[in-house]
Motif scaffolding. Structure first.
Motif, PDB file in Angstrom:
ATOM      1  N   UNK A   1       0.776  -1.330   0.018  1.00 58.24           N
ATOM      2  CA  UNK A   1       0.105  -0.123   0.026  1.00 58.24           C
ATOM      3  C   UNK A   1       0.941   1.183   0.077  1.00 58.24           C
ATOM      4  N   UNK A   2       0.455   2.332  -0.852  1.00 61.77           N
ATOM      5  CA  UNK A   2       1.459   3.255  -0.998  1.00 61.77           C
ATOM      6  C   UNK A   2       0.790   4.679  -0.217  1.00 61.77           C
ATOM      7  N   UNK A   3      -0.256   4.144   0.563  1.00 70.01           N
ATOM      8  CA  UNK A   3      -0.818   5.359   1.359  1.00 70.01           C
ATOM      9  C   UNK A   3      -1.397   6.448   0.444  1.00 70.01           C
ATOM     10  N   UNK A   4      -1.871   6.035  -0.908  1.00 68.34           N
ATOM     11  CA  UNK A   4      -2.564   7.223  -1.548  1.00 68.34           C
ATOM     12  C   UNK A   4      -3.913   7.769  -1.176  1.00 68.34           C
ATOM     13  N   UNK A   5      -4.466   6.582  -0.189  1.00 61.36           N
ATOM     14  CA  UNK A   5      -5.657   7.137   0.255  1.00 61.36           C
ATOM     15  C   UNK A   5      -6.803   7.287  -0.689  1.00 61.36           C
ATOM     16  N   UNK A   6      -6.721   6.693  -1.763  1.00 55.81           N
ATOM     17  CA  UNK A   6      -7.737   6.785  -3.080  1.00 55.81           C
ATOM     18  C   UNK A   6      -8.344   5.540  -3.300  1.00 55.81           C
ATOM     19  N   UNK A   7      -8.539   4.646  -2.087  1.00 56.20           N
ATOM     20  CA  UNK A   7      -8.844   3.210  -2.046  1.00 56.20           C
ATOM     21  C   UNK A   7     -10.097   3.030  -2.971  1.00 56.20           C
ATOM     22  N   UNK A   8     -10.961   3.888  -2.590  1.00 60.14           N
ATOM     23  CA  UNK A   8     -12.463   3.723  -2.989  1.00 60.14           C
ATOM     24  C   UNK A   8     -12.713   3.790  -4.663  1.00 60.14           C
ATOM     25  N   UNK A   9     -11.473   4.154  -5.290  1.00 58.21           N
ATOM     26  CA  UNK A   9     -11.635   3.956  -6.706  1.00 58.21           C
ATOM     27  C   UNK A   9     -11.165   2.875  -7.222  1.00 58.21           C
ATOM     28  N   UNK A  10     -10.742   1.837  -6.322  1.00 59.09           N
ATOM     29  CA  UNK A  10     -10.140   0.692  -6.736  1.00 59.09           C
ATOM     30  C   UNK A  10      -8.494   0.850  -6.527  1.00 59.09           C
ATOM     31  N   UNK A  11      -7.823  -0.336  -5.951  1.00 61.98           N
ATOM     32  CA  UNK A  11      -6.458   0.153  -5.951  1.00 61.98           C
ATOM     33  C   UNK A  11      -5.789  -0.685  -6.977  1.00 61.98           C
ATOM     34  N   UNK A  12      -4.964  -0.082  -7.955  1.00 61.08           N
ATOM     35  CA  UNK A  12      -4.331  -0.882  -9.062  1.00 61.08           C
ATOM     36  C   UNK A  12      -3.094  -1.833  -8.526  1.00 61.08           C
ATOM     37  N   UNK A  13      -2.629  -1.449  -7.224  1.00 68.23           N
ATOM     38  CA  UNK A  13      -1.538  -2.116  -6.648  1.00 68.23           C
ATOM     39  C   UNK A  13      -1.973  -3.181  -5.785  1.00 68.23           C
ATOM     40  N   UNK A  14      -3.450  -3.427  -5.498  1.00 74.78           N
ATOM     41  CA  UNK A  14      -3.983  -4.205  -4.697  1.00 74.78           C
ATOM     42  C   UNK A  14      -3.661  -4.315  -3.343  1.00 74.78           C
ATOM     43  N   UNK A  15      -3.282  -2.908  -2.950  1.00 73.30           N
ATOM     44  CA  UNK A  15      -2.839  -2.530  -1.790  1.00 73.30           C
ATOM     45  C   UNK A  15      -3.812  -2.820  -0.465  1.00 73.30           C
ATOM     46  N   UNK A  16      -5.075  -2.644  -0.850  1.00 81.35           N
ATOM     47  CA  UNK A  16      -6.077  -3.154   0.261  1.00 81.35           C
ATOM     48  C   UNK A  16      -6.766  -4.504  -0.175  1.00 81.35           C
ATOM     49  N   UNK A  17      -7.429  -5.113   0.655  1.00 83.23           N
ATOM     50  CA  UNK A  17      -8.046  -6.316   0.119  1.00 83.23           C
ATOM     51  C   UNK A  17      -9.519  -6.114  -0.317  1.00 83.23           C
ATOM     52  N   UNK A  18      -9.683  -6.512  -1.593  1.00 77.91           N
ATOM     53  CA  UNK A  18     -10.934  -6.532  -2.147  1.00 77.91           C
ATOM     54  C   UNK A  18     -11.202  -8.071  -3.054  1.00 77.91           C
ATOM     55  N   UNK A  19     -12.459  -8.312  -2.958  1.00 77.22           N
ATOM     56  CA  UNK A  19     -12.638  -9.604  -4.014  1.00 77.22           C
ATOM     57  C   UNK A  19     -11.767  -9.614  -5.343  1.00 77.22           C
ATOM     58  N   UNK A  20     -11.919  -8.581  -5.890  1.00 73.76           N
ATOM     59  CA  UNK A  20     -11.333  -8.366  -7.382  1.00 73.76           C
ATOM     60  C   UNK A  20      -9.745  -8.495  -7.481  1.00 73.76           C
ATOM     61  N   UNK A  21      -9.141  -8.169  -6.276  1.00 68.68           N
ATOM     62  CA  UNK A  21      -7.870  -8.183  -6.413  1.00 68.68           C
ATOM     63  C   UNK A  21      -7.113  -9.305  -5.808  1.00 68.68           C
ATOM     64  N   UNK A  22      -8.170  -9.930  -4.843  1.00 69.43           N
ATOM     65  CA  UNK A  22      -7.424 -10.999  -4.279  1.00 69.43           C
ATOM     66  C   UNK A  22      -8.111 -12.404  -4.370  1.00 69.43           C
ATOM     67  N   UNK A  23      -9.367 -12.573  -3.847  1.00 72.61           N
ATOM     68  CA  UNK A  23      -9.902 -13.915  -3.656  1.00 72.61           C
ATOM     69  C   UNK A  23     -10.474 -14.374  -5.076  1.00 72.61           C
ATOM     70  N   UNK A  24     -11.159 -13.389  -5.831  1.00 79.45           N
ATOM     71  CA  UNK A  24     -11.776 -14.021  -7.215  1.00 79.45           C
ATOM     72  C   UNK A  24     -10.761 -14.415  -8.013  1.00 79.45           C
ATOM     73  N   UNK A  25      -9.604 -13.634  -8.343  1.00 79.65           N
ATOM     74  CA  UNK A  25      -8.600 -14.012  -9.177  1.00 79.65           C
ATOM     75  C   UNK A  25      -7.789 -15.348  -8.599  1.00 79.65           C
TER      76      UNK A  25
END
Ligand SMILES: Cc1cc2nc3c(=O)[nH]c(=O)nc-3n(C[C@H](O)[C@H](O)[C@H](O)COP(=O)(O)OP(=O)(O)OC[C@H]3O[C@@H](n4cnc5c(N)ncnc54)[C@H](O)[C@@H]3O)c2cc1C
Length: 562
Positions: free
Chosen positions: A222-246
């Motif tokens: 996480x690069x502390x951009x604090x723009x998480x709600x837009x979707x994080x291209x780095x996968x810096x926070x957990x989401x199904x789209x960045x983590x469990x589904x792929x």
């Protein structure tokens, strides 16, 4: 193909976990998602935009707000994130009492927009409702769930410290984010003046220091951009789209079908089990069926209630598994109404070095072990200090010109904040049910929400204000402002219950492994399963319950018991 080992309804936080665990266990799994597909990175259209690249500088036009009075109230909703929230007019429901139902209908659900606070429940939270007489007994306790917290925290990546606090057990954490200078002062003051409470670094689903398992998912720090709600291209926070589904996809066992709104679950009278799902394709409006040996219902708490209520058969005329008539009842939420804001002096020569995506927490110190207030339940306090630029220029000063520009380059005053996340009491009268005459665009009955606050909530708000004021005074704060925003239930976005777990089939719908008591191959592991709300942010518990139930289901299936 219309036959699978498992079907998962919904691809949000809990559905993503069901898919991952079932696929890891070798089960051919179909995930049905009503919304459009979202692919990690490719479908985050605003992730790297600068403020001036937004047509309305981040705000939505008034015409949009007028048309969408509910969804636009959501925390973190703006021009950079609106595409991950529904539009009200497309998804009607009936509010018997005001209830702001915040939804994200796309692959990933609200895992894309969530706030990521991820604390563990203490054993006390599982026990308190039955012990103090404001709810039924959970069929599980902390020891049953702890290994599964461990399991999901490790994979999702949660940061935090080892604080040794009984009301908020420590987890398997990545390094915490450091408190800023004012927060350190707040922390010290609290420890000096109180024996029953502490202020600790936030426990958030962020990769502060990724481990091998996160890199394997293709995620990075996480690069502390604090723009998480837009979707994080780095996968810096957990989401199904960045983590469990792929991850599930890589097993070769996953089939994901977007644009598929689930109408109901099909019950087979001969086998006494669910045989499949009735789906409507949202583009063609075509009706179709898919079949599987087990079904996980993860459509988010209220939609899961809707699907089960709409799953009517000769055997279950009032909804699947609903012999006792409590399906849709005991809906609860979390109380986010009160906050406190204040100024603090003495730190003006200090500033923060970059941003951080987390905030400190004061774990619950109310009604813990002993009931020592006139209300039921506990609360945690999200708290911290910020130094916003926007604070510099009073509204009555000119908002343009050289002086204005100079002032913009100065940091503002320090502001100390505290806000409450409080437990609410599950009540039979807080309920959802199907409208008799109103249908949604796919011909599915609309949900009616009949949910409100009660006197217990008011008493908790008063108590929070009293405690927050006292703590702020001890910290040396001035201009203490106590706020009750009087927001409607629902906007907390922690709605739960309706299909609660319990030991007794007379007063609950799910057993200790989240199986419907009366239809064992149907599992409900999203917020609908919650017997009570506790005071922690709930999603990490949904993840743990889901992983536990999915492994149990896979095991039972292998043994031929399902
Ligand atoms: C702004 C915001 C901040 C939040 N902050 C936090 C936080 O800090 N900590 C925390 O613990 N929680 C937080 N939450 C709450 C958290 O997002 C939810 O608890 C969590 O997403 C619930 O997971 P779920 O799988 O039950 O539902 P969701 O993630 O909502 O996913 C449900 C999915 O099911 C799909 N679906 C619904 N109905 C159907 C149907 N009939 N057929 C097919 N598919 C269907 C939906 O489209 C969706 O994709 C926050 C939420 C928001 C929006």
């Amino acid at each position: 193909m219309d036959k699978y080992d498992a079907i998962v309804i919904g691809s949000g936080i809990s559905g993503g976990w069901a898919a991952k665990e079932l696929c890891d266990n070798g089960l051919k799994t179909l995930v049905l998602e009503r919304g459009r597909d979202i692919k990690h990175i490719k479908d985050y259209p605003t992730a790297t935009l600068h403020p001036w690249e937004f047509k309305h500088r981040g705000r939505m036009p008034k015409s949009f707000t007028d048309e969408n009075p509910i969804t636009t109230k959501a925390w973190l909703f703006d021009e950079s994130s609106y595409h991950f929230f529904i539009e009200d007019k497309d998804h009607p429901y009936v509010q018997k009492k005001p209830f702001d139902w915040i939804r994200g209908y796309q692959v990933g659900g609200r895992s894309l927009t969530w706030g990521r606070a991820s604390q563990r429940w203490s054993d006390h939270e599982f026990k308190a409702p039955s012990r103090f007489g404001y709810g039924i007994e959970w069929p599980v306790g902390y020891n049953d769930i702890a290994p599964w917290y461990e399991h999901v925290e490790k994979f999702a990546g949660v940061c935090g410290a080892k604080d040794g606090i009984e009301s908020m057990p420590d987890g398997n954490y990545l390094p915490p984010y450091e408190l800023n200078c004012v927060e350190k002062h707040m922390q010290k003051t609290i420890s000096k003046h109180y024996h029953d409470r502490k202020m600790i670094p936030g426990r958030w689903a962020h990769l502060s220091e990724p481990e091998e398992i996160h890199l394997k998912q293709g995620r990075s720090k996480c690069q502390s951009r604090n723009l998480c709600v837009r979707g994080c291209p780095l996968g810096g926070y957990f989401s199904s789209v960045a983590s469990t589904l792929p991850w599930a996809d890589k097993t070769g066992n996953l089939t994901l079908r977007p644009f598929s709104v689930v109408h109901s679950i099909i019950y087979d009278e001969k086998t006494g089990k669910a045989s499949g799902i009735k789906v409507i394709d949202t583009n063609s409006h075509e009706e179709m069926e898919f079949h599987a040996k087990i079904i996980f219902v993860n459509a988010s708490a209220l939609n899961t209630n809707l699907i089960l209520l709409n799953s009517k058969s000769k055997r279950f005329p009032n909804g699947l598994g609903n012999d006792n008539g409590i399906l849709g009842k005991y809906i609860c939420f979390q109380n986010y109404r009160p906050s406190a804001w204040a100024s603090i002096e003495g730190f003006d020569d200090k500033y923060v070095n970059g941003k951080k995506p987390t905030g400190p927490i004061i774990p619950n110190f109310k009604n813990f072990k002993e009931k020592n207030t006139e209300f039921n339940g506990g609360y945690i306090t999200f708290s911290g200090a910020i130094r916003p630029k926007r604070n510099v220029i009073p509204e009555d000063e000119p908002q343009l010109g050289v002086g204005f520009k100079h002032k913009l380059s100065e940091p503002g005053d320090w502001i100390v904040y505290m806000y409450m996340q409080g437990e609410t009491v599950p009540k039979e009268t807080n309920r959802v049910y199907l409208s008799k005459n109103k249908k949604d665009p796919w011909g599915i009955p609309q949900l009616v929400t009949d949910i409100s606050y009660d006197d217990n909530d008011e008493k908790m708000i008063n108590d929070f204000h009293k405690e927050a004021k006292e703590m702020m005074e001890k910290m040396g704060c001035t201009n203490i402002n106590l706020v009750d925003n009087k927001q409607n239930p629902g906007i907390d976005i922690h709605e739960m219950g309706g299909v609660r777990m319990g030991k007794d089939p007379e007063n609950s719908l799910l057993n200790e492994f989240n199986q419907l008591h009366l239809c064992k191959n149907v599992f409900v592991t999203d917020g609908a399963c919650m017997t009570s709300t506790g005071n922690q942010s709930p999603s990490i518990l949904y993840m743990a319950l889901t992983a536990r139930a999915a492994n149990y289901a896979a095991d039972q299936l292998k043994k031929g018991k399902l």
